[in-house]
Design an enzyme around this catalytic site. Structure first.
Site, PDB file in Angstrom:
ATOM      1  N   HIS A  27       3.342 -16.568  18.156  1.00 31.11           N
ATOM      2  CA  HIS A  27       2.302 -16.776  17.156  1.00 31.11           C
ATOM      3  C   HIS A  27       2.751 -17.820  16.139  1.00 31.11           C
ATOM      4  CE1 HIS A  27       4.826 -13.650  15.341  1.00 31.11           C
ATOM      5  NE2 HIS A  27       4.331 -13.980  14.152  1.00 31.11           N
TER       6      HIS A  27
ATOM      7  N   HIS B  76       3.384 -17.936  12.903  1.00 35.50           N
ATOM      8  CA  HIS B  76       4.227 -17.766  11.716  1.00 35.50           C
ATOM      9  C   HIS B  76       5.508 -18.583  11.846  1.00 35.50           C
ATOM     10  CE1 HIS B  76       2.314 -13.770  10.258  1.00 35.50           C
ATOM     11  NE2 HIS B  76       1.816 -14.817   9.630  1.00 35.50           N
TER      12      HIS B  76
ATOM     13  N   GLU C 272       9.456  -5.752  18.697  1.00 35.98           N
ATOM     14  CA  GLU C 272       9.839  -5.841  17.288  1.00 35.98           C
ATOM     15  C   GLU C 272       9.908  -4.435  16.720  1.00 35.98           C
ATOM     16  OE1 GLU C 272       7.573  -6.014  14.091  1.00 35.98           O
ATOM     17  OE2 GLU C 272       5.581  -6.131  14.960  1.00 35.98           O
TER      18      GLU C 272
ATOM     19  N   HIS D 258      14.236  -7.468  15.570  1.00 33.14           N
ATOM     20  CA  HIS D 258      13.409  -7.726  14.391  1.00 33.14           C
ATOM     21  C   HIS D 258      13.280  -6.477  13.529  1.00 33.14           C
ATOM     22  CE1 HIS D 258      10.094  -9.223  11.962  1.00 33.14           C
ATOM     23  NE2 HIS D 258      10.016 -10.336  12.639  1.00 33.14           N
TER      24      HIS D 258
END
EC number: 3.1.27.-
Lengths: 821, 612
Positions: free
Chosen positions: B80, B82, B215, B426
């Site tokens: 994505h 980000h 994550e 993460h």
């Protein structure tokens, strides 16, 4: 250390030493270490510790059994290493602290050791402190070396890598000083640390476990790569038999690392005269698979002093896959003396035919290696340009299916490579590189034809088309001029006639990447050939200029920006569509200026607006006809539009344009760089009043003054430079204090105050040159330039701010930090 | 912080995930790769060592020291837009030199360059960075992107395929399944299992990967309803506006900004509020444009409403002009960047900070070294340039709107995908440890939580498909046994491995295809017998003995004196040294191995006494 930081340090240390107070942000610890490193590099660490005893207390805290977080423990180990890098400070800490941190009583063997960050901190701490003889004794005594040996095989990539580097560093350090000369091959003459490390390396090289061999090879690669003292020769003499033994194994263990080591040794000025080394290299080349041998072959060919036979062997390795391709395509291997004797061995053929990915992999690597080799002065001579061209063309033909080889191998290669984008890209890159030299006309024609096929083919992907455009450009620009004539040669002319319709089609592609690559190609080719009658004729008889103009309204902003650049270039060279109606001669040209101004003020994206500013600046510099028609009006309109722009790069570009105008208006004798602020020479003439009037009329001063307080620093910096230049050129020539204190000056200074405070305020209106000069005189532009030279976050990034933040964040940011996004 | 660029090396049948993201310009440590900042070995990769600024991007020399990245990676996947997932992409592709394909979804492809450009501009603006990627590099990098659709299987090469699934987290966010042969890995990127105001929930089919890399930001948290946080946010904004104050909401141009805009727009409409709402940058127009363009990626509610009214056509939210900040009266301003570290948001903050009626709402994390971080940690007197001190009297609020799956969501995804093993990334070690135990207990699968840079080795049992020739199948069928899926059957044949494919054929066919001649392999054995008769007589005795015992077999006495039983051949010979001993030479083929062994054992026992 500044007093405020000294004041905050005890609180910081107690926060760090308190396991109940988790430090919120890892980055803070990294920044703290950077800061301590800077301080200790600038002065005495011992003094620092004596003046700030809290630091030693913090380090002692680590020795006490408590539940300290892994990150603080790691931080402390690294911090201790930074301080102990200075020998006097090392001795200060040596007694209890250092053995407690780095010895067997330290974190090694404790529960904390399971955290990779602690092991990493331990290694980095040692790496920092290993700078002096005392550190070497310490390392030998505290048993740290054995731990470092074991950490070479650590599950953490970073720890394992750092352990290897540390060993190489310690080996180099211990051989410095008394042992710097030429030690004997016998171990007893070597310092203790070195003996131990070399013994470990020998053992590892004899190991049957490939990871251990790899670790040893890596340590040696670093050693020979970084250290060129005479002792390295002795080390190589001692270890080379073991390395040679590796070559006898099948399969070769740790082939990549072995190649790295051999190249590192061969590059070392101390070792490269070793005859045995060349033999080892030749032997390795023979042992390695075609895929593994490529990097070694390239490395050998890059060496300065290397026996001719070895070079020939290495070059043969690189050429082999291409020779196979040529043979498969049923082409003769080329004129004698080029690919002579290299017909492709069976191993290479087997690799090429084994699978699609193996085939693509080997060809891509080979092409990339040859691409790197081509421009080097030490590349093999004669360079087999023609067969290489043939091979590149053949590969591309295999990929796009236009080749029809009769041989079985050729058929199989065709099937494997059909539509292989990866190989197409690599071959096009290589083909572009080969344009640096010419080839037989027949082959060059083939090159152009295969490029055209790729540009034309509906199957070509966007990335392939981009590479094809780039390769075409390179070949076009390198094509020979007809002797005695400044125009293009007939072949190129012919090619262009075929190319332009293809470009035309590509400019209409539904894929923005393709339209953009097409426009970039058009810009480049026009920049170089805009003056050639042949090119002009072909371009103007095509629809390319009209299409490029239409792309000024493309939905994709990247394409609009490229169209702006292309149109600017076309227009600069009088190649913008000349379909102006007879009633409005030059009407089209005008419309481009208007269109670009429209883009500048209306386009929602920064790229096209930035491109417009660049075109305008270039036009002004070059004295473009539309600009010179009424330069002042042009500059005024552009500056007005730029000053309103939200994109700081457009505003900065506006200042660039202003600077060009300034230089043109005031004249710029002697000084090439407009930013060079030097006291004007006595020979300089005072700028005529009309010139300053002109600057006032285009409202350049208001633009520059506003920019001086722009919230984006680069704009302010540029404006400051511009005003400094202007002041240097004008103020000394103006009369003393003509307008100081006049109502105009007061109102300008008030406006400046408002802008400095971030307020907008009304425009300044018409200014008189005297007012401007008086304002310029009163401003502290030098001071401002100094302030602007610092980054905009220098206050927030200062050590004091860091300490405050760490202290303030204790217990506050726990929840926030998880919410990164 | 993590991002992704997955490389799959099919021949070695292992995966390795490398990160191409980066930390923010200001969070310069612990990037995906190489937290140490020192280069492995070579020390000449061009960006090692030095201070934090040199460590802005991951140290990709850990992937390969001297080789080209393109040779080591088959593809790069961006989950994505980000920046901690794609921020180093132009550096990776244009400065380090990766030249292979980059996969991302269409919305990510559209939005990524905007954020990268924003990132570049801030880095260059704030720090005067010279050695940063340029606009041209961002463009060239984006030209290498191959956009993928959800659930579309993309063949990266002849062995590797990837497939995207909806991840919810932000517009265009995707989870990726990476597959080679029968083995696969799912990498989730960031995802959200509960739908929010503009996005739906993540979803994946029961793809049963060998490994799920997930994550674990909220590994232990069960988050309260987002509705509560939204109500809280609206209440605070409303109260401030009601008392005539100004509200500053620092945001990054995309993502949360759109979510909050929808929230305020609806609220303003419902409450009939008049205070102006502004968005400070031109970027937003484009951002909103993309949200409109990719309406299919938003949640069902937005898609349904789209027929009557586009949610992103804001009635109350207008473009901001710098002059508006000085206007009297209440207003709400969304300004970039989100951490109050530069540009317009910081400029507006400085103007409004002194008034206690005003409020700043930080809707996301702020890194140390930013004004955002300072005010969130409670600092109220900020030192500015030139020793000026800015006193912050305005109210400071923090609101978490980040869209990650919580512990419940993560468990839900593991349940959906049914992986053989799970790998947590993460997240914080302590929280991950808890989640790891929970996953292992509930799903009975192995769960790993490696530290950054740590290697995990997973055992897999790959099933290798083998094609069976028609001839062989027909022969099997001729034996009268019909295939039955419940009962595995043993099938004899010759396995041909060619061009990475496996085929089982009859040995005759294999010989024919490979152009080989058949060789016969015979086992032989010598058996000694005490018998002083002539060889022919011994052979006759052997014949009679075998004939009497092996009644079901075809026993023959050949004219040359040898005896055969099926393929087994027995010959009698005189002993070279002892005339009272005869040697029986027995030989048989491997097909008659059993009979051959039996016969040899039989002969070793000796022959029955013949009548003299």
């Amino acid at each position: 250390m500044d007093p405020e930081c000294s004041r905050l340090l005890p609180a910081l240390c107690s926060v760090l030493a308190d396991p109940r107070q988790p430090v919120a942000d890892d980055t803070c610890l990294e920044k703290l270490l950077d800061w301590f490193k800077t301080i200790s590099e600038a002065g005495s660490s011992l003094l620092l510790l004596q003046e700030n005893p809290c630091l030693v207390e913090l380090l002692f805290q680590v020795l006490r059994p408590q539940d300290l977080s892994a990150r603080v423990l790691s931080f402390s180990l690294r911090l201790a290493g930074i301080f102990a890098a200075q020998e006097d400070c090392f001795q200060y800490l040596e007694g209890e602290l250092l053995p407690g941190l780095f010895g067997e009583a330290g974190p090694v063997g404790q529960a904390a050791w399971t955290a990779p960050t602690v092991r990493s901190g331990w290694i980095q701490g040692l790496r920092s402190l290993a700078q002096h003889p005392s550190a070497l004794h310490f390392l030998a005594d505290c048993g740290a070396l054995d731990t470092v040996f074991s950490l070479q095989g650590d599950s953490s990539l970073f720890v394992a890598s750092a352990a290897g580097q540390l060993l190489a560093h310690i080996l180099g350090l211990s051989m410095r000083g008394p042992a710097e000369g030429l030690p004997s091959l016998q171990a007893p003459d070597w310092p203790a640390c070195a003996q131990k490390i070399v013994g470990h390396l020998e053992e590892s090289l004899r190991s049957t476990a490939p990871p251990q061999v790899t670790q040893a090879l890596n340590v040696l690669t670093t050693t020979f790569g970084h250290c060129h003292s005479p002792w390295t020769r002795v080390l190589w003499e001692r270890l080379s038999p073991l390395v040679a033994c590796l070559l006898e194994e099948d399969p070769l263990p740790a082939a990549h690392s072995l190649v790295d080591l051999l190249l590192s040794v061969a590059r070392s000025p101390v070792l490269s005269s070793d005859c045995g080394l060349w033999e080892t290299l030749a032997q390795t080349l023979r042992h390695l698979s075609p895929t593994q041998a490529g990097p070694l072959a390239l490395g050998i060919l890059k060496l300065q002093d290397c026996p001719q036979a070895l070079r020939a062997q290495a070059f043969g390795v690189l050429l082999q896959p291409l020779a196979c391709v040529l043979k498969a395509a049923d082409q003769a291997p080329g004129p004698p003396g080029l690919l002579e004797g290299i017909t492709g061995d069976s191993v290479t053929v087997d690799t090429l035919l084994s699978s699609k990915s193996a085939c693509a992999g080997l060809l891509c690597r080979t092409l990339a290696h040859l691409e790197l080799l081509q421009p080097l002065p030490q590349r093999p001579s004669p360079w087999p340009q023609a067969p290489l061209l043939g091979a590149a063309v053949t590969i591309l033909q295999f990929c796009n299916g236009s080749a029809a080889p009769a041989s079985n191998v050729g058929g199989r290669l065709c099937a494997l490579l059909a539509g292989c984008v990866r190989v197409q890209r690599a071959a096009l890159d290589f083909l572009g590189t080969l344009s640096q030299e010419t080839g037989p006309q027949e082959l060059v024609t083939q090159v152009f034809s295969v490029l055209l096929e790729h540009l034309r083919s509906p199957d070509s992907s966007a990335t392939v088309l981009k590479k094809a455009f780039q390769a075409t450009l390179r070949w076009l620009l390198s094509s020979p001029k007809t002797p005695g004539c400044c125009d293009l040669d007939p072949h190129t002319q012919l090619f262009l006639r075929e190319l332009l319709p293809v470009l035309q089609k590509r400019l209409c592609s539904p894929c923005w990447e393709v339209r953009d690559s097409g426009l970039e190609f058009l810009t480049q080719v026009t920049r170089h050939w805009g003056g050639q009658a042949g090119f002009r004729h072909v371009l103007l008889t095509s629809e390319v200029p009209e299409l490029a103009e239409q792309l000024l309204r493309d939905p994709e902003s990247y394409v609009r920006a490229s169209a702006v650049t292309a149109m600017g270039q076309l227009s600069s060279q009088g190649l913008h569509a000349t379909t102006a109606s007879p009633e409005h001669p030059g009407g089209q040209q005008k419309s481009l200026l208007v269109e670009l101004l429209r883009i500048l003020s209306e386009d929602s994206e920064g790229f096209p607006r930035r491109a417009v500013m660049q075109v305008f600046t270039q036009w002004l510099r070059d004295g473009h006809a539309d600009v010179t028609e009424d330069t002042e009006r042009f500059v005024a309109r552009v500056l007005q539009a730029a000053s309103r722009d939200l994109d700081w790069e457009v505003r900065a570009q506006g200042l660039e344009l202003a600077l060009v105008f300034l230089a043109q208006t005031l004249g710029q004798p002697g000084s090439h760089c407009p930013y060079a602020v030097a006291p004007p020479q006595a020979t300089l003439h005072s700028p005529p009043a009309q010139a300053l009037q002109a600057l006032c009329r285009v409202r350049l001063f208001e633009f520059a003054f506003r920019a001086l307080f722009d919230c984006d620093r680069p704009v302010a910096q540029k404006s400051c430079d511009l005003l400094l230049f202007l002041r240097a050129r004008t103020v000394p020539h103006s009369g003393p204090q003509e307008a100081g204190g006049s109502p105009d000056v007061v109102s300008v200074e008030a406006a400046l105050q408002r802008w400095r405070a971030g307020e907008q305020g009304p425009p300044l209106g018409d200014l008189e040159p005297e007012t401007v000069l008086a304002v310029l005189r009163s401003m502290d532009l030098e001071g401002l330039r100094g302030a602007l030279a610092e980054s905009s976050d220098h206050v927030e990034e200062s050590p004091q701010s860091l300490l405050q933040d760490v202290l303030a964040a204790v217990g506050v940011l726990g929840e926030n930090q998880a919410d990164c996004y | 912080m993590w991002a992704e660029a997955a490389s799959w090396s099919p021949l070695r049948a292992r995966t390795s995930c490398w990160t191409v993201g980066c930390t923010w310009a200001l969070t310069t440590t612990i990037p995906g790769l190489g937290a140490s900042g020192s280069d492995p070995w070579s020390g000449d990769s061009g960006h090692g060592g030095g201070g934090r600024r040199q460590r802005r991007f991951p140290d990709f020399s850990y992937i390969t020291r001297n080789g080209r990245l393109t040779d080591f990676l088959d593809c790069v996947i961006i989950s994505h837009f980000h920046l901690d997932h794609c921020g180093a992409l132009p550096y990776f592709s244009e400065m380090v030199g990766y030249d292979g394909p980059i996969y991302m979804t269409h919305p990510t492809q559209a939005i990524c360059p905007i954020l990268l450009e924003d990132y570049r501009k801030i880095a260059v603006d704030k720090k005067g960075e010279a050695n940063f990627f340029t606009s041209q590099m961002i463009k060239d990098c984006m030209k290498k992107v191959v956009a993928v659709r959800l659930h579309q299987t993309v063949q990266v090469d002849d062995e590797l395929e990837i497939k995207a699934y909806y991840a919810g987290h932000v517009l265009g966010a995707a989870m990726f399944q990476i597959k080679v042969g029968s083995e696969s890995v799912v990498y989730t990127g960031d995802y959200n299992m509960t739908p929010d105001r503009h996005l739906g929930a993540a979803w994946i089919d029961k793809c049963r990967p060998n490994l799920l890399i997930t994550e674990s930001t909220y590994a232990t948290t069960i988050r309260d309803s987002k509705r509560c946080r939204e109500r809280d946010f609206l209440k605070k904004v409303h109260e401030t506006v009601e008392r005539g104050g100004k509200v500053l909401i620092p945001v990054f141009a995309l993502g949360r900004a759109q979510e909050l805009c929808i929230l305020l727009e609806t609220f303003w409409e419902r409450m009939n509020l008049k205070a102006p709402i502004y968005f400070s940058t031109g970027l937003t127009e484009k951002a909103n444009h993309y949200y409109k363009l990719f309406i299919t990626w938003t949640n069902q509610k937005i898609r349904k409403t789209f027929v009557q009214r586009n949610m992103f056509e804001f009635k109350h939210i207008k473009a901001f002009d710098r002059a508006f900040a000085d206007n009297p009266g209440p207003m709400v301003v969304f300004a970039t960047p989100g951490m109050l570290h530069a540009g317009q948001s910081l400029q507006i903050f400085r103007k409004w900070a002194g008034n206690e009626k005003n409020m700043v709402i930080m809707p996301g994390y702020c890194v140390q070294g930013t004004v955002g971080h300072k005010i969130l940690s409670g600092q109220r007197k900020l030192e500015m340039e030139g020793r000026q001190v800015l006193e912050v009297k305005m109210q400071v609020e923090y609101m978490s709107f980040s869209a990650h799956a919580d512990a419940k969501g993560i468990m839900q995804l593991v349940g959906q995908a049914e992986p053989e093993s799970v790998l947590l990334v993460h997240g914080e070690a302590k929280k991950m440890e808890f989640l790891k135990q929970k996953i292992e207990q509930e799903f009975r699968v192995n769960c790993y939580m490696p530290a950054n840079g740590e290697t995990v080795t997973l055992p897999t049992s790959p099933s290798i498909p083998v094609g069976i020739s028609l001839g062989l199948l027909k022969r099997e069928m001729a034996q009268g046994l019909l295939p039955d899926t419940r009962k595995p059957r043993l099938l004899h044949g010759t396995l041909i491995v060619k061009d990475s494919s496996f085929r089982l054929v009859s040995s005759e066919q294999a010989l024919k295809e490979l152009g080989l001649a058949e060789h016969q392999l015979r086992f032989t054995c010598r058996v000694q017998l005490h018998d002083s008769r002539k060889e022919q007589e011994t052979a006759t005795r052997v014949y009679s003995h075998l004939k009497s015992i092996l009644k079901d077999h075809c026993v023959q006495h050949l004219p040359d004196g040898s005896v055969t039983v099926e393929s087994i051949l027995v010959q009698a010979a005189a002993h070279s040294e002892d005339p009272g001993t005869k040697v029986l030479l027995v030989s048989w083929t491997y097909q008659d191995e059993e009979l051959g062994s039996y016969l040899t054992a039989l002969l070793k026992k000796g022959l029955p006494q013949a009548p003299s």
